[in-house]
Design a protein around this motif. Sequence first.
Motif, PDB file in Angstrom:
ATOM      1  N   GLN A 356       0.822  -1.212   0.000  1.00  0.00           N
ATOM      2  CA  GLN A 356       0.000   0.000   0.000  1.00  0.00           C
ATOM      3  C   GLN A 356       0.860   1.267   0.000  1.00  0.00           C
ATOM      4  O   GLN A 356       0.400   2.325  -0.428  1.00  0.00           O
ATOM      5  N   TRP A 357       2.105   1.132   0.466  1.00  0.00           N
ATOM      6  CA  TRP A 357       2.998   2.294   0.444  1.00  0.00           C
ATOM      7  C   TRP A 357       3.478   2.611  -0.976  1.00  0.00           C
ATOM      8  O   TRP A 357       3.981   3.699  -1.239  1.00  0.00           O
ATOM      9  N   LYS A 358       3.366   1.607  -1.864  1.00  0.00           N
ATOM     10  CA  LYS A 358       3.571   1.723  -3.316  1.00  0.00           C
ATOM     11  C   LYS A 358       4.985   2.108  -3.733  1.00  0.00           C
ATOM     12  O   LYS A 358       5.783   1.265  -4.108  1.00  0.00           O
ATOM     13  N   VAL A 359       5.324   3.401  -3.702  1.00  0.00           N
ATOM     14  CA  VAL A 359       6.603   3.855  -4.268  1.00  0.00           C
ATOM     15  C   VAL A 359       7.717   3.807  -3.223  1.00  0.00           C
ATOM     16  O   VAL A 359       7.480   3.815  -2.015  1.00  0.00           O
ATOM     17  N   CYS A 360       8.952   3.759  -3.717  1.00  0.00           N
ATOM     18  CA  CYS A 360      10.116   3.617  -2.830  1.00  0.00           C
ATOM     19  C   CYS A 360      10.206   4.737  -1.800  1.00  0.00           C
ATOM     20  O   CYS A 360      10.504   4.495  -0.624  1.00  0.00           O
ATOM     21  N   SER A 361       9.960   5.962  -2.246  1.00  0.00           N
ATOM     22  CA  SER A 361      10.080   7.095  -1.321  1.00  0.00           C
ATOM     23  C   SER A 361       9.084   6.974  -0.169  1.00  0.00           C
ATOM     24  O   SER A 361       9.413   7.278   0.988  1.00  0.00           O
ATOM     25  N   LYS A 362       7.884   6.519  -0.471  1.00  0.00           N
ATOM     26  CA  LYS A 362       6.864   6.334   0.567  1.00  0.00           C
ATOM     27  C   LYS A 362       7.250   5.194   1.503  1.00  0.00           C
ATOM     28  O   LYS A 362       7.053   5.274   2.729  1.00  0.00           O
ATOM     29  N   GLN A 363       7.821   4.134   0.947  1.00  0.00           N
ATOM     30  CA  GLN A 363       8.237   2.996   1.769  1.00  0.00           C
ATOM     31  C   GLN A 363       9.344   3.397   2.739  1.00  0.00           C
ATOM     32  O   GLN A 363       9.311   3.049   3.922  1.00  0.00           O
ATOM     33  N   ILE A 364      10.310   4.139   2.234  1.00  0.00           N
ATOM     34  CA  ILE A 364      11.425   4.594   3.092  1.00  0.00           C
ATOM     35  C   ILE A 364      10.904   5.529   4.182  1.00  0.00           C
ATOM     36  O   ILE A 364      11.230   5.380   5.368  1.00  0.00           O
ATOM     37  N   LYS A 365      10.070   6.487   3.789  1.00  0.00           N
ATOM     38  CA  LYS A 365       9.528   7.462   4.740  1.00  0.00           C
ATOM     39  C   LYS A 365       8.707   6.768   5.835  1.00  0.00           C
ATOM     40  O   LYS A 365       8.826   7.095   7.028  1.00  0.00           O
ATOM     41  N   SER A 366       7.886   5.793   5.431  1.00  0.00           N
ATOM     42  CA  SER A 366       7.033   5.092   6.391  1.00  0.00           C
ATOM     43  C   SER A 366       7.869   4.284   7.371  1.00  0.00           C
ATOM     44  O   SER A 366       7.582   4.255   8.579  1.00  0.00           O
ATOM     45  N   LEU A 367       8.907   3.606   6.892  1.00  0.00           N
ATOM     46  CA  LEU A 367       9.776   2.834   7.778  1.00  0.00           C
ATOM     47  C   LEU A 367      10.477   3.740   8.784  1.00  0.00           C
ATOM     48  O   LEU A 367      10.597   3.396   9.968  1.00  0.00           O
ATOM     49  N   VAL A 368      10.944   4.883   8.320  1.00  0.00           N
ATOM     50  CA  VAL A 368      11.619   5.829   9.214  1.00  0.00           C
ATOM     51  C   VAL A 368      10.649   6.315  10.288  1.00  0.00           C
ATOM     52  O   VAL A 368      10.989   6.420  11.476  1.00  0.00           O
ATOM     53  N   GLN A 369       9.410   6.630   9.876  1.00  0.00           N
ATOM     54  CA  GLN A 369       8.402   7.097  10.838  1.00  0.00           C
ATOM     55  C   GLN A 369       8.088   6.031  11.888  1.00  0.00           C
ATOM     56  O   GLN A 369       7.703   6.347  13.012  1.00  0.00           O
ATOM     57  N   GLY A 371      10.343   4.051  13.171  1.00  0.00           N
ATOM     58  CA  GLY A 371      11.486   3.830  14.045  1.00  0.00           C
ATOM     59  C   GLY A 371      12.688   3.162  13.413  1.00  0.00           C
ATOM     60  O   GLY A 371      13.646   2.815  14.107  1.00  0.00           O
ATOM     61  N   ILE A 372      12.673   2.959  12.097  1.00  0.00           N
ATOM     62  CA  ILE A 372      13.811   2.337  11.409  1.00  0.00           C
ATOM     63  C   ILE A 372      14.739   3.448  10.912  1.00  0.00           C
ATOM     64  O   ILE A 372      14.275   4.470  10.373  1.00  0.00           O
ATOM     65  N   ASN A 373      16.072   3.260  11.093  1.00  0.00           N
ATOM     66  CA  ASN A 373      16.967   4.318  10.608  1.00  0.00           C
ATOM     67  C   ASN A 373      16.979   4.337   9.073  1.00  0.00           C
ATOM     68  O   ASN A 373      16.674   3.327   8.420  1.00  0.00           O
ATOM     69  N   GLU A 374      17.332   5.452   8.503  1.00  0.00           N
ATOM     70  CA  GLU A 374      17.176   5.670   7.061  1.00  0.00           C
ATOM     71  C   GLU A 374      18.000   4.698   6.229  1.00  0.00           C
ATOM     72  O   GLU A 374      17.566   4.227   5.178  1.00  0.00           O
ATOM     73  N   GLU A 375      19.220   4.360   6.680  1.00  0.00           N
ATOM     74  CA  GLU A 375      20.068   3.448   5.914  1.00  0.00           C
ATOM     75  C   GLU A 375      19.442   2.049   5.819  1.00  0.00           C
ATOM     76  O   GLU A 375      19.432   1.423   4.761  1.00  0.00           O
ATOM     77  N   GLU A 376      18.916   1.578   6.946  1.00  0.00           N
ATOM     78  CA  GLU A 376      18.239   0.267   6.933  1.00  0.00           C
ATOM     79  C   GLU A 376      17.008   0.302   6.051  1.00  0.00           C
ATOM     80  O   GLU A 376      16.722  -0.648   5.301  1.00  0.00           O
ATOM     81  N   ALA A 377      16.278   1.399   6.114  1.00  0.00           N
ATOM     82  CA  ALA A 377      15.054   1.538   5.316  1.00  0.00           C
ATOM     83  C   ALA A 377      15.386   1.506   3.829  1.00  0.00           C
ATOM     84  O   ALA A 377      14.714   0.826   3.038  1.00  0.00           O
ATOM     85  N   LYS A 378      16.411   2.225   3.445  1.00  0.00           N
ATOM     86  CA  LYS A 378      16.815   2.243   2.034  1.00  0.00           C
ATOM     87  C   LYS A 378      17.341   0.871   1.608  1.00  0.00           C
ATOM     88  O   LYS A 378      17.076   0.406   0.499  1.00  0.00           O
ATOM     89  N   GLY A 379      18.108   0.231   2.498  1.00  0.00           N
ATOM     90  CA  GLY A 379      18.666  -1.075   2.174  1.00  0.00           C
ATOM     91  C   GLY A 379      17.574  -2.090   1.867  1.00  0.00           C
ATOM     92  O   GLY A 379      17.683  -2.875   0.912  1.00  0.00           O
ATOM     93  N   LEU A 380      16.494  -2.077   2.653  1.00  0.00           N
ATOM     94  CA  LEU A 380      15.398  -3.010   2.408  1.00  0.00           C
ATOM     95  C   LEU A 380      14.609  -2.620   1.164  1.00  0.00           C
ATOM     96  O   LEU A 380      14.275  -3.466   0.331  1.00  0.00           O
TER      97      LEU A 380
END
Length: 424
Positions: A356-369, A371-380
């Motif tokens: 449902q988060w669809k695009v990469c930018s939304k997925q990264i932003k949602s993971l960070v929100q 509690g996941i750090n940005e590097e881990e979010a981007k890596g996944l």
Amino acid sequence: MTLLNEILNRSNLNDAYLQVYRNKGAAGIDGVTIHELKTYLKENRETLIQQIRDRKYKPQPVKRVEIPKDNGKKRQLGIPTVVDRVIQQAIAQVLTPIYEQQFSDNSYGFRPGRSCEMAIIKSLEIINDGYNWVVDIDLERFFDTVNHDRLINIIFKTIKDGDVMSLISRFLKSGVMVQGKYKESTIGTPQGGNLSPLLSNIMLNELDKELARRGLRFVRYADDCNIYVGSEKAANRVMKTITTFIEKKLGLIVNANKSKIGKPNDIKFLGFGYFYDYRSKRYHVKPHHLSLIKFKRKLKQLTKRSWSLSLDYRLLKIKQLITGWVNYFRISKMKSALRLIDRKVRARIRVIIWKQWKVCSKQIKSLVQLGINEEEAKGLTYCRKGYQFIGYSYVVQRAINNKRLKKRGLASALDHYLKVHTVI
């Protein structure tokens, strides 16, 4: 007061109407719905009663529908008109107390105050008493093969009211509508009618009496009957002689391919399976592996990524399924199985949220929100792994953790089981 007068008593008819209304159900061949029933009965009540008294009432044919079975075949159901359902229910309400005095304590199907759970508990009691060879009798298309004359003769031993007998006979012979064409019903009591469960128990009570006469231990739930004996030799003898009784005396058909003899571990009864616990030296029950497969299949359907509907509705349907299934099997031993099922459901729900988060930018932003750090979010997000990897990944499990899923409304089969589990 005659039996017919009891059936047509205003209070009994009102109770019958309320029961039919509570049961809901589809309209019969006349198209009258459950919501139109009250008005119809108000306008036609006296005419209907007089027709029944004069033996002029003619039940309408039942509407034949087919329900898919797990084995790929179809179960045939008959839907009477809502008016016929009320009259059948009125008959059943008067006759049930009469026959309850005759029915066996080992019969549990379609009877007031009795359930599948009670049947399983009784079967365990017998098995653990040492009767651990099971004769599993499967009646082939029972509701479609009941002989009308035999059934009427059995009923007439108890019910001497000719008006009531005539009315029951008319329902048995009312016929069916199949794809718009009328077909006579010379045998059978269509599944779906309010009177059919009672009629089936009246017929199979003859089997119960024969088993009791022979001193056999058994449990019957509708047309599912298990007989328990102490040895394989006795089991083979019982299978042969009881099959002969059922086919010759009752005119029913025993399905030779599905009927079997075995130890409790080999038997499926009312969806349950049995297993021997060497520590307690007793048999216990669990959901049969086929029941678990069916449950998992339904959960998988409810958690399909391609199913376009709101998450709230999806979580509601999952909760309803889990609640009903676990309540049914609550006397089983199944903690480990439910723990694995919960894990898989959570992973599939995480994937749905991820998608449902669809695009990469939304997925990264949602993971960070979450509690996941940005590097881990981007890596996944950029890992190019499939959805199954995403659902079970440590990063997503931390972000969309069990506590958050529970707060969002995802039911846990294990949690519900621990709440309702009954020790036997």
